[in-house]
Design an enzyme around this catalytic site. Structure first.
Site, PDB file in Angstrom:
ATOM      1  NE  ARG A  69      -3.633   0.439   2.441  1.00 48.42           N
ATOM      2  CZ  ARG A  69      -4.225   0.806   3.588  1.00 48.42           C
ATOM      3  NH1 ARG A  69      -4.248  -0.016   4.618  1.00 48.42           N
ATOM      4  NH2 ARG A  69      -4.783   1.977   3.693  1.00 48.42           N
ATOM      5  CG  HIS A 118      -8.481   5.583  11.025  1.00 46.56           C
ATOM      6  ND1 HIS A 118      -9.454   5.222  10.116  1.00 46.56           N
ATOM      7  CD2 HIS A 118      -9.125   5.773  12.199  1.00 46.56           C
ATOM      8  CE1 HIS A 118     -10.629   5.191  10.743  1.00 46.56           C
ATOM      9  NE2 HIS A 118     -10.451   5.531  12.004  1.00 46.56           N
ATOM     10  CB  CYS A 159      13.881  -2.928  22.131  1.00 48.85           C
ATOM     11  SG  CYS A 159      12.408  -3.111  21.107  1.00 48.85           S
ATOM     12  CB  THR A 197     -15.890   8.713   4.939  1.00 50.23           C
ATOM     13  OG1 THR A 197     -15.835   7.643   5.904  1.00 50.23           O
ATOM     14  CG2 THR A 197     -16.849   9.785   5.429  1.00 50.23           C
ATOM     15  N   PRO A 223     -20.443  10.000  -4.206  1.00 50.39           N
ATOM     16  CG  PRO A 223     -19.123   8.741  -5.650  1.00 50.39           C
ATOM     17  CD  PRO A 223     -19.056   9.641  -4.471  1.00 50.39           C
TER      18      PRO A 223
END
Ligand code: APR
Length: 253
Positions: A69, A118, A159, A197, A223
């Site tokens: 992505r 997000h 770490c 959305t 739409p």
């Protein structure tokens, strides 16, 4: 094309909130989540894959998917919707832009201080100690040839824990400060544009309900019909990349 009242509200807005989802990046070639999506969303249960347990169960599959992505995003360009949104911020006294998208197309179109509700593909961090990790600017193109590329995640400099994508996974809390700012902006604004959305993922889907019913007004640009159609005062049923430049021109040129 637009109601005079809508144009007037936009021109006189003292605080405009803009909330975007995957639909605003669709015309940049970035697949949305719930439209006909790449096979992965059909073959794997999204909530398993985009989750900490999904990552722990199969780090290479999940990291590979997010790298795929990220490569898509790096190859994509902002579209006219992103640019019109950035132009609105130059015309009005206060615009708060918040997005569910994890791409950086708003920033690349010139928007600043974007609230990433997000998270972001460009802010990976250590799963164990939370230390930020700097990804190479180019995704690993030979291994991200398809959506199911398996790539072992890098490891933390400090770490040695596995590096995870910087996105909010299902079951995780939104960044606390970002969420607080988003709620405050929606309460205070006089106009909210909700663009691209499906409004099915909480708690972001609740934000339009924070708009003050007496002082504020919600406009949806999509739409397709969504659960927001009933609440929005104006529903512009067009693609964002087509209608936002026209809305900007009708109000400010
Ligand atoms: N212009 C405007 N809207 C569009 C366009 C376009 N060109 N193309 C598609 N849309 C609309 C679709 O009709 C749909 O309502 O964009 C919406 C995209 O909905 P989703 O795919 O559900 O994306 P989104 O609402 O951003 O998902 C929210 O769900 O999977 C999680 O974390 C993920 O942030 C994501 C969240």
């Amino acid at each position: 094309m637009f109601a005079d009242t809508l144009i007037e509200k936009l021109q006189k807005s003292q605080h405009l909130v803009i909330l975007t989802g995957a639909g605003v990046s669709a015309e940049s070639g970035i697949a949305t989540f719930r439209d006909a999506l790449t096979g992965l969303w059909k073959k794997y249960d999204a909530e398993t894959l985009a989750s900490e347990q999904g990552f722990r169960a199969d780090p290479a599959l999940v990291w590979g998917w997010y790298e795929w992505r990220r490569k898509q995003v790096l190859q994509a360009k902002p579209n006219p919707a992103h640019y019109a949104i950035a132009q609105l911020a130059e015309q009005l006294p206060k615009v708060t832009l918040m997005t569910q998208n994890v791409d950086d197309l708003h920033e690349r179109a010139g928007s600043h201080n974007v609230l990433h509700l997000h998270g972001s593909l460009h802010q990976p961090r250590c799963l164990d100690c939370d230390q930020a990790y700097d990804l190479p600017k180019q995704a690993d193109s030979k291994n991200t040839s398809n959506v199911e590329s398996r790539i072992d995640p890098p490891h933390c400099y400090d770490c040695d824990g596995p590096i995870r994508p910087g996105v909010v996974w299902f079951g995780e809390q939104l960044p606390v400060n970002v969420w607080k700012l988003a709620q405050e902006a929606c309460r205070e604004c006089d106009l909210m544009l909700v663009i691209g959305t499906s409004g099915v993922v909480w708690p972001v889907a609740d934000l339009p309900n924070f708009v003050n019913k007496d002082r504020g007004c919600v406009v949806q640009i999509n739409p397709n019909i969504t659960s927001l159609n009933g609440l929005a005062s104006y529903n512009l049923s067009e693609k964002a990349g087509a209608i936002l430049p026209k809305l900007y021109a009708a109000a400010f040129t």
